[in-house]
Design an enzyme around this catalytic site. Structure first.
Site, PDB file in Angstrom:
ATOM      1  N   HIS A 100      28.943   5.497  -8.366  1.00  0.00           N
ATOM      2  CA  HIS A 100      27.928   6.300  -8.304  1.00  0.00           C
ATOM      3  C   HIS A 100      27.928   6.924  -6.898  1.00  0.00           C
ATOM      4  O   HIS A 100      27.045   7.484  -6.370  1.00  0.00           O
ATOM      5  CB  HIS A 100      26.434   5.258  -8.315  1.00  0.00           C
ATOM      6  CG  HIS A 100      26.237   4.794  -9.461  1.00  0.00           C
ATOM      7  ND1 HIS A 100      26.068   5.847 -10.417  1.00  0.00           N
ATOM      8  CD2 HIS A 100      26.001   3.743 -10.138  1.00  0.00           C
ATOM      9  CE1 HIS A 100      25.388   5.426 -11.689  1.00  0.00           C
ATOM     10  NE2 HIS A 100      25.841   3.981 -11.463  1.00  0.00           N
TER      11      HIS A 100
ATOM     12  N   TYR B 111      20.162   2.556  -5.837  1.00  0.00           N
ATOM     13  CA  TYR B 111      20.707   1.740  -6.418  1.00  0.00           C
ATOM     14  C   TYR B 111      20.579   0.188  -6.037  1.00  0.00           C
ATOM     15  O   TYR B 111      20.341  -0.603  -6.770  1.00  0.00           O
ATOM     16  CB  TYR B 111      22.311   1.726  -7.181  1.00  0.00           C
ATOM     17  CG  TYR B 111      22.275   2.937  -8.198  1.00  0.00           C
ATOM     18  CD1 TYR B 111      22.192   2.277  -9.648  1.00  0.00           C
ATOM     19  CD2 TYR B 111      22.428   4.280  -8.153  1.00  0.00           C
ATOM     20  CE1 TYR B 111      22.161   3.088 -10.736  1.00  0.00           C
ATOM     21  CE2 TYR B 111      22.586   5.002  -9.431  1.00  0.00           C
ATOM     22  CZ  TYR B 111      22.444   4.476 -10.490  1.00  0.00           C
ATOM     23  OH  TYR B 111      22.416   5.202 -11.638  1.00  0.00           O
TER      24      TYR B 111
END
Length: 719
Positions: free
Chosen positions: A395, A241
């Site tokens: 996440h 990410y």
């Protein structure tokens, strides 16, 4: 064609491209055989072919990977490329293409509501989630910025009022939770709205993007920079990410720099944006990002986000090592910074990029744990990723003190990453699969201790986000890379301390991994330590009872329900060995010192998986029942080679003959005996370094330990 005087007279472009960039780029397109002109010719040919086709702006229908989703993605990319072509050629056919497509969106947008395949939260209109809507605007506003000089006042008013402002409003005032959220979704939204503000000369929009909707600074782009990155440039959600979030950070920063250089955005927080670009490179092995947290493992340094990051960074600091990365990426950008990179590569100015052992502190202060990289030497040599980070928000995975091992370009001890088939609509619409929560995020899917078959923090994100490990020390010496971390909040009443080292035996041999995992508690527990290995099981030095006719799940929850118990064993020796053959055709052996009765459980993913969503992953688990305190001691060594083409096998068995350990006060002594009877003695002071020198007795000999460790290698050299 534009003349130089015409270019200088235009307000646009003023985002990633500047007027001075365009002048230099236009001249560069005529330099035959250069990287930049070759790329220009390639993109021009692609855009020209697209201009021959009808413009298609379909009513949104599909989730990620479906036709309408992919068509709208292609549309914003094609508009962006056509805008660049207009600036570089002056041909209005490119401007008209962008204009007409934006007209089509202006007609569509008022007629549609929230997307029919929307997620439960953060839905979009053109796309199934608002994140993609923000990406659309980031690219589309750059396209409009490029072609605005070719439009009439009425055409500009139609595009600005009927599509650009409505999308910006949807992302901001109509979606305040997303816009003000410290998260990659918020980053994309603030970047899109802020860039739109610069192009439309709407400073209110810019200020909201920078400081949040109420302009208090509690949200917005600068708050994202404050909280999502550590001082070292590590992004809290992990490398995958970090790569994705990098593009809005650097794109908006470039626009800020071009419009308001006095803000010194690239100097903000001691240059954290440039550090983020650099660390994104560092967080990779053999070109691929480390697959921790919700990661798709085939993403690497050639992704467009990092291509843009490297070009922007080089434009600012002219670091010749960045050119090495740019050459590997093999993609030339049609930007001013892209031109600088291309010219420098044409002039052979690149220098080899140096990948080194590093500690990347996590959290806004850098004190919420760290991702520790232990690298043996050359880029494709042995590397350990020691994950002692903060949770990583939604996440993140529940895997404190997890580790991954790489060798010869391959992942050897692996992390599952995400359970998701990105943009494969047939697999749950391309979204994260249900098994991402039930297995991939659970602790047993990783290489760290599981207590009583429960995941760290009992699998609760809100609790996990409050806590992080403490880094006890980090050492980066020539012969030994060493780090240790502790956490006592993953389980109530249980303290976990892991010490990981990458130790050079001899320059002619691969480095070995030393893994010491201490678990302590006032009450007895079951302790499981999995090793998720990549490759084919070869042998063990103990008898295994294989479940050849009937297999059952290993457990009922916390990811155990997804593991088939394929075999089990109870070694009677105090030294247990498991050997496997990796895809790189080399052998790996874990040698385990069993100081308490230990079971070995062999597993494969796939249980309770009716839709075949889980990838096959093999593991073996060391299990200790009913223990208060336990120390897992393991040595992992690369050895030998299998060559199926030439039909030979070398050194298929372990070089480790013996392994012993002793705790002498705060000093952990580990002795490794090799098959040629040479010994490695490693002593580590696990306590506070109160004295410069500390003496201890081991096997009737007195040793002096200076600093954190002492290492006696086979060559009898003492460190």
């Amino acid at each position: 064609m534009f003349s130089s005087a015409q270019v200088a007279a235009n307000e646009h472009p003023n985002l990633v491209l500047s007027q001075s960039d365009v002048k230099a780029m236009r001249a560069a397109t005529t330099v035959q055989g250069s990287l930049f002109s070759n790329r220009f010719d390639e993109v021009k040919q692609q855009v020209d072919a697209q201009l021959e086709l009808p413009i298609t702006v379909p009513v949104p229908k599909d989730a990620g990977g479906g036709y309408t989703h992919e068509r709208h993605k292609k549309n914003y990319l094609e508009m962006h490329q056509a805008g660049v072509m207009y600036q570089l050629t002056g041909s209005k056919k490119y401007a008209h293409f962008v204009r007409d497509m934006l007209f089509s969106y202006a007609e569509l947008y008022p007629k549609i509501g929230l997307h029919p395949k929307r997620k439960n939260q953060n839905p979009g209109k053109i796309f199934w989630q608002i994140l993609n809507e923000a990406v659309w605007l980031v690219y589309s506003i750059q396209a409009y910025d490029a072609i605005a000089p070719a439009l009439s006042a009425s055409e500009k008013a139609h595009i600005e009022n009927d599509i650009l402002r409505p999308v910006a409003a949807f992302l901001s005032t109509e979606s305040p939770d997303t816009f003000n959220k410290v998260h990659n979704h918020g980053t994309w939204a603030t970047a899109a709205v802020g860039m739109t503000g610069y192009v439309l000369d709407d400073q209110e929009m810019v200020e909201q993007a920078l400081y949040g909707l109420d302009k208090s600074g509690k949200g917005g782009f600068l708050k994202q920079l404050d909280e999502l990155f550590s001082p070292a440039g590590y992004y809290t959600e992990g490398p995958y990410y970090q790569r994705y979030a990098l593009l809005p950070f650097i794109t908006f920063a470039k626009a800020i720099e071009n419009n308001e250089p006095k803000r010194d955005i690239f100097g903000y927080r001691d240059g954290v944006i440039l550090k983020a670009i650099q660390s994104t490179i560092e967080l990779s092995y053999n070109g691929l990002f480390f697959g921790i947290n919700d990661a798709i493992k085939d993403k690497g340094i050639d992704t467009i986000e990092l291509v843009q990051g490297v070009s922007i960074a080089y434009g600012l600091n002219q670091n010749p090592q960045l050119l090495d990365i740019a050459k590997r990426q093999g993609r030339t950008l049609l930007t001013g910074d892209g031109l600088a990179v291309a010219n420098a590569i044409d002039a052979n100015k690149e220098q080899p990029y140096q990948f080194n052992s590093k500690l990347f502190g996590d959290g806004s202060t850098g004190e919420d744990g760290a991702l520790v990289l232990l690298r043996a030497g050359e880029e494709d040599d042995q590397a350990v990723v020691f994950k002692a980070t903060a949770q990583g928000l939604g996440h993140g995975h529940f895997d404190k003190l997890n580790w991954i091992f790489y060798d010869r370009g391959n992942e050897v001890v692996s992390d599952y990453g995400a359970a998701r088939f990105l943009n494969v609509e047939a697999k749950f619409g391309g979204r994260y699969l249900p098994e991402n929560n039930s297995y991939a995020k659970q602790t047993v899917a990783h290489n760290t201790v599981v207590v009583d078959e429960k995941s760290h923090f009992n699998g609760e994100v809100k609790v996990a986000n409050k806590y992080a490990p403490t880094i006890d020390y980090f050492i980066n010496d020539e012969k030994l890379k060493l780090s240790s971390a502790t956490i006592d909040t993953a389980y109530q009443g249980v303290t976990l301390t892991r010490t990981m080292g990458l130790l050079e035996i001899d320059k002619s041999l691969p480095s070995i991994v030393v893994d010491i995992f201490d678990v302590s508690s006032d009450s007895p527990h079951q302790y499981d330590l999995p090793v998720q290995y990549s490759g084919q099981f070869i042998q063990s030095n103990f008898d295994i009872e294989n479940n050849t006719t009937l297999r059952k799940p290993l457990g009922t929850k916390a990811g155990y329900e997804h593991l088939w118990l394929t075999a089990s064993a109870k070694p009677e020796t105090d030294l247990a060995k498991v050997t496997w053959l990796n895809d790189n055709n080399h052998f790996y052996t874990q040698t385990s010192l069993l100081n308490q009765p230990t079971s070995f459980l062999f597993t494969q993913t796939g249980a309770n998986d009716p839709d075949f969503n889980l990838r096959q992953q093999s593991a073996f688990i060391q299990r200790v029942d009913s223990a208060k305190n336990h120390q897992f001691i393991n040595v992992i060594e690369p050895h030998g080679e299998y060559n199926p083409s030439r039909e030979y096998t070398l050194q298929a068995t372990s070089r480790v003959k013996g392994l012993s350990s002793e705790k002498i006060g705060d000093i952990q002594v580990l002795e490794i005996t090799l098959i040629d009877d040479q010994k490695i003695l490693l002593a580590i002071n696990q306590g506070k370094l109160e004295k410069a020198e500390k003496s201890f007795q081991y096997k009737d000999k007195t040793y002096s330990l200076t600093g954190r460790y002492m290492l006696i290698s086979p060559a009898n050299k003492v460190k």
